[in-house]
Enzyme design. Structure first.
Site, PDB file in Angstrom:
ATOM      1  N   GLU A 271       4.694  -7.249 -14.208  1.00 30.19           N
ATOM      2  CA  GLU A 271       4.217  -6.962 -12.849  1.00 30.19           C
ATOM      3  C   GLU A 271       4.466  -8.125 -11.898  1.00 30.19           C
ATOM      4  OE1 GLU A 271       0.007  -6.042 -13.003  1.00 30.19           O
ATOM      5  OE2 GLU A 271      -0.365  -7.512 -14.564  1.00 30.19           O
TER       6      GLU A 271
ATOM      7  N   HIS B  62      -8.279  -1.060  -5.392  1.00 37.28           N
ATOM      8  CA  HIS B  62      -8.957  -0.538  -6.578  1.00 37.28           C
ATOM      9  C   HIS B  62      -9.931   0.586  -6.261  1.00 37.28           C
ATOM     10  CE1 HIS B  62      -7.249  -2.716  -9.894  1.00 37.28           C
ATOM     11  NE2 HIS B  62      -6.947  -3.603  -8.960  1.00 37.28           N
TER      12      HIS B  62
ATOM     13  N   CYS C 107       2.370   1.853 -15.943  1.00 40.93           N
ATOM     14  CA  CYS C 107       0.939   2.200 -15.829  1.00 40.93           C
ATOM     15  C   CYS C 107       0.402   1.982 -14.415  1.00 40.93           C
ATOM     16  CB  CYS C 107       0.112   1.424 -16.849  1.00 40.93           C
ATOM     17  SG  CYS C 107       0.137  -0.354 -16.602  1.00 40.93           S
TER      18      CYS C 107
ATOM     19  N   ARG D 202      -8.577  -1.044 -18.458  1.00 44.73           N
ATOM     20  CA  ARG D 202      -8.843  -2.190 -17.575  1.00 44.73           C
ATOM     21  C   ARG D 202     -10.204  -2.790 -17.949  1.00 44.73           C
ATOM     22  NH1 ARG D 202      -6.273   1.320 -13.351  1.00 44.73           N
ATOM     23  NH2 ARG D 202      -4.643   0.080 -12.332  1.00 44.73           N
TER      24      ARG D 202
ATOM     25  N   ARG E 229      -6.070  -3.911 -22.242  1.00 44.56           N
ATOM     26  CA  ARG E 229      -5.537  -5.026 -21.458  1.00 44.56           C
ATOM     27  C   ARG E 229      -6.576  -6.128 -21.406  1.00 44.56           C
ATOM     28  NH1 ARG E 229      -3.866  -4.346 -15.221  1.00 44.56           N
ATOM     29  NH2 ARG E 229      -6.114  -4.330 -14.870  1.00 44.56           N
TER      30      ARG E 229
ATOM     31  N   ASN F  24       1.907  -1.411  -9.337  1.00 43.95           N
ATOM     32  CA  ASN F  24       1.056  -1.762  -8.181  1.00 43.95           C
ATOM     33  C   ASN F  24       1.300  -3.216  -7.772  1.00 43.95           C
ATOM     34  OD1 ASN F  24      -0.024   0.723  -8.702  1.00 43.95           O
ATOM     35  ND2 ASN F  24      -1.871  -0.063  -9.681  1.00 43.95           N
ATOM     36  N   ASP F  25       1.263  -4.086  -8.766  1.00 40.40           N
ATOM     37  CA  ASP F  25       1.484  -5.500  -8.453  1.00 40.40           C
ATOM     38  C   ASP F  25       2.970  -5.810  -8.304  1.00 40.40           C
ATOM     39  OD1 ASP F  25      -0.997  -6.839  -8.174  1.00 40.40           O
ATOM     40  OD2 ASP F  25      -1.387  -6.429 -10.281  1.00 40.40           O
TER      41      ASP F  25
ATOM     42  N   ARG G  79      -1.251  -5.819  -1.406  1.00 42.58           N
ATOM     43  CA  ARG G  79      -1.549  -4.414  -1.675  1.00 42.58           C
ATOM     44  C   ARG G  79      -2.848  -3.928  -1.058  1.00 42.58           C
ATOM     45  NH1 ARG G  79      -2.563  -4.474  -8.256  1.00 42.58           N
ATOM     46  NH2 ARG G  79      -4.065  -2.823  -8.022  1.00 42.58           N
TER      47      ARG G  79
HETATM   48  C1  PEP Z   1      -0.537  -2.629 -11.762  1.00 45.14           C
HETATM   49  O1  PEP Z   1      -0.512  -3.738 -11.209  1.00 45.14           O
HETATM   50  O2  PEP Z   1       0.299  -1.744 -11.566  1.00 45.14           O
HETATM   51  C2  PEP Z   1      -1.620  -2.293 -12.704  1.00 45.14           C
HETATM   52  C3  PEP Z   1      -1.591  -1.187 -13.419  1.00 45.14           C
HETATM   53  O3  PEP Z   1      -2.678  -3.137 -12.790  1.00 45.14           O
HETATM   54  P1  PEP Z   1      -3.858  -3.284 -11.704  1.00 45.14           P
HETATM   55  O4  PEP Z   1      -3.726  -2.144 -10.740  1.00 45.14           O
HETATM   56  O5  PEP Z   1      -5.115  -3.245 -12.482  1.00 45.14           O
HETATM   57  O6  PEP Z   1      -3.551  -4.614 -11.099  1.00 45.14           O
HETATM   58 MG    MG Z   2      -1.701  -5.347 -11.959  1.00 47.14          MG
END
Ligand code: PEP
Ligand code: MG
Length: 587
Positions: A442, A198, A513, A305, A341, A465-466, A476
């Site tokens: 995700e 993050h 996203c 977020r 979200r 991402n997840d 990650r």
């Molecule tokens: C993701 O997982 O791609 C996402 C957009 O959410 P975050 O990065 O907040 O987990």
């Molecule tokens: Mg995520």
């Protein structure tokens, strides 16, 4: 610029956020204050108590100053937490007990204060009342500050950098990254971490160069050392020589003129050469990022977020506080859509002020996170849902749930949402009764049941991402395996295709996203796979729009069709890269 005559040293890491920075280093070290223990001689005891008083006064002044700054620069809601901190300093029981402990033991005042505050933190953490339990975090924060003042230690905070600095840290937690002094941080470098941690997402959103996984840099770099951070190649150069500075100066000039071209083209619509319009939306974490959404011409917010409202707060924001934040975003962007979200706390985003709500877990990313947390803490979930519903009367608001793993969770969440709607209706409170509800896809189990989830969703948003983390079993934020985190893995490409096809069969639109959406090299692949919209850090809209306007959708579809036949991540990446380079010239 002054240059110290030290030897140049180049250290390789992972390129995480593009850009080049040059400046002095600030090494950020996170440690609890170490408290020495000793006896105070009888004739020095009065002075010891005065020392305590002075430390309390200085702490009060520091907190009031931060409170005023936060109020001015961020907003009154975010400043509320400092009122709670000031209240801890006024607490006569805590102060009185410290003095009594000192009188009884003769131990130095730091030791006594540390002991008494630790007792308070423990006692508050165990109370059965949520509000009082949250005070434990306030006491901990304030106690650390008082101890720092007693021990004459300088503040070591990312939120108040003395000057423009390259921040070097072992790691940066989401709550640290949320408090980074955005006007003073030149670049971010961490020993650990990966491209989707993050801190990196925050750096990318600020267009701040970032390099992660630079092993042991915190040990090699000293405060005040000069360095170049190259966020394109993932390199940090300590004490660069004149010739290196000259070379980087030239590179920076070229990149700057390319940036200017991107911004110029950004005023045009996001339409491909063969006339297909693509929705490019923004990811935001804070209300004040709305100005960036507008400045970079994003067509609304594809991912808000909301957990960032909670991360650094000492207590859970109330429904009203949340409502005001969501309303401000919805109102200022109306009629553009804002997808809010629901809370994605837990995982690598525990709430700092509320350790009891998030007990330590062995596998936080597979643990008590996001919708799992909300379904168990329905009071917190309902406050948020009511706040979102109320905000929906002030713009085009949509809601989406993170970390949905299957239809049962989705249905349970929708039941809670339904209850909130009934409640508001019975109180005559306005909200959008046709509010669209979507799910983040995700988790692989959600991807594989996209056909089932599509029955109860107005839209999907793929969190790559997840999704990549779970599909490839790559944590990650673990730098040891960060090189294995491959967005172009055939498993990822096939899964994306499956989700899009199943959703489209049922008329459900799909956007992405995750960070992949804001990478202009990957955007054509995603669009070619049939993704309808992309949501990214607002600052990345111009780069993605540029490639969208330089390609045909027919070519993007051919790229995706070819990618689906390839067997290795490297081959797929090479095709995406070639596609991009053939259409966009940086020089
Ligand atoms: C993701 O997982 O791609 C996402 C957009 O959410 P975050 O990065 O907040 O987990
Ligand atoms: Mg995520």
């Amino acid at each position: 610029m002054p240059q110290p005559a030290k030897t140049e040293l180049t250290v390789q890491g992972i390129a995480a956020s593009q850009g080049i920075a040059y400046g002095q280093i600030f090494v950020y070290i996170q440690t609890d204050v170490e408290v020495p223990s000793y006896q105070v001689e009888a004739d020095k005891r009065i002075e010891e108590v005065s020392r305590f008083d002075r430390a309390l006064v200085v702490t009060r002044q520091q907190i009031s100053k931060i409170k005023n700054e936060v109020e001015k620069n961020i907003g009154p809601e975010e400043a509320l937490i400092f009122d709670a901190h000031l209240m801890v300093l006024e607490d006569q029981a805590l102060i009185g007990e410290t003095i009594r402990e000192f009188e009884a033991t003769g131990c130095n005042i730091e030791t006594c204060f540390n002991k008494v505050s630790a007792r308070y933190i423990k006692a508050f953490a165990e109370i059965d009342d949520e509000y009082l339990r949250e005070r434990a975090g306030d006491i901990r924060d304030v106690a650390q500050r008082v101890l720092q003042n007693l021990l004459g230690q300088a503040e070591n905070s990312l939120s108040r950098l003395a000057d423009k600095r390259i921040v070097v840290a072992s790691d940066i937690s989401p709550s640290d990254s949320a408090s980074v002094d955005r006007s003073a941080a030149l670049a971010l470098v961490t020993d650990t971490g990966s491209k989707t941690s993050h801190a990196v997402i925050v750096a990318r959103s600020m267009k701040m160069p970032a390099v992660v996984g630079v092993r042991d840099l915190t040990k090699r770099a000293r405060n005040g050392d000069w360095a170049i951070v190259d966020g394109y190649d993932g390199v940090v150069i300590l004490n660069p020589s004149e010739s290196t500075l000259f070379r980087y100066g030239k590179i920076q000039e070229r990149k700057k003129s390319f940036e200017a071209r991107l911004l110029e083209a950004n005023r045009q619509a996001a339409v491909t050469l063969d006339g297909v319009a693509v929705a490019l939306m923004a990811n935001i974490e804070k209300v004040d990022e709305v100005s960036q959404v507008k400045a970079y011409c994003a067509e609304g917010v594809g991912l808000y977020r909301t957990e960032y409202l909670f991360l650094n707060a000492a207590r859970i924001p109330t429904e009203q506080e949340q409502f005001l934040a969501y309303k401000e975003v919805a109102e200022s962007l109306a009629p553009l859509p804002v997808i809010i979200r629901t809370l994605d706390l837990g995982g690598d985003k525990p709430m700092a002020g509320n350790p009891d709500l998030f007990p330590k877990e062995n596998n936080p990313f597979m643990g008590f996170r996001a919708i799992r947390f909300c379904l168990e803490h329905q009071g917190i979930f309902k406050d948020q849902l009511r706040a979102i519903l109320r905000a929906s009367a002030h713009g085009t608001v949509r809601v989406m749930y993170p970390m949905i793993s299957g239809s049962e969770e989705l249905l349970r969440a929708n039941i809670v949402l339904g209850e909130c709607m009934v409640e508001l209706k019975s109180r005559g409170v306005a909200f959008d009764e046709k509010l669209q509800v979507g799910a983040m896809i995700e988790i692989p189990s959600a991807a594989m049941t996209a056909d089932i989830l599509a029955k109860d969703c107005a839209f999907f948003s793929i969190g790559t991402n997840d999704l990549i983390q779970y599909l490839l079993a790559i944590d990650r934020v673990n730098d040891r395996i960060a090189h294995l985190y491959e967005p172009t893995h055939p498993a990822v490409v096939r899964t994306l295709k499956y989700i899009v096809d199943e959703a489209h069969k049922r008329g459900v639109p799909v956007s992405v996203c995750g960070e992949m959406a804001g990478d202009p090299v990957f955007a054509p692949l995603l669009l070619g796979l049939g993704v309808d919209g992309l949501s990214m850090s607002p600052t990345w809209v111009p780069s993605v729009k540029y490639i969208v306007r330089a390609m045909t959708m027919a070519d993007a579809r051919a790229l995706a069709a070819e990618a689906l036949t390839l067997e290795s991540p490297k081959e797929i990446y090479a095709r995406c890269d070639a596609f991009y380079r053939a259409r966009v010239k940086v020089e």
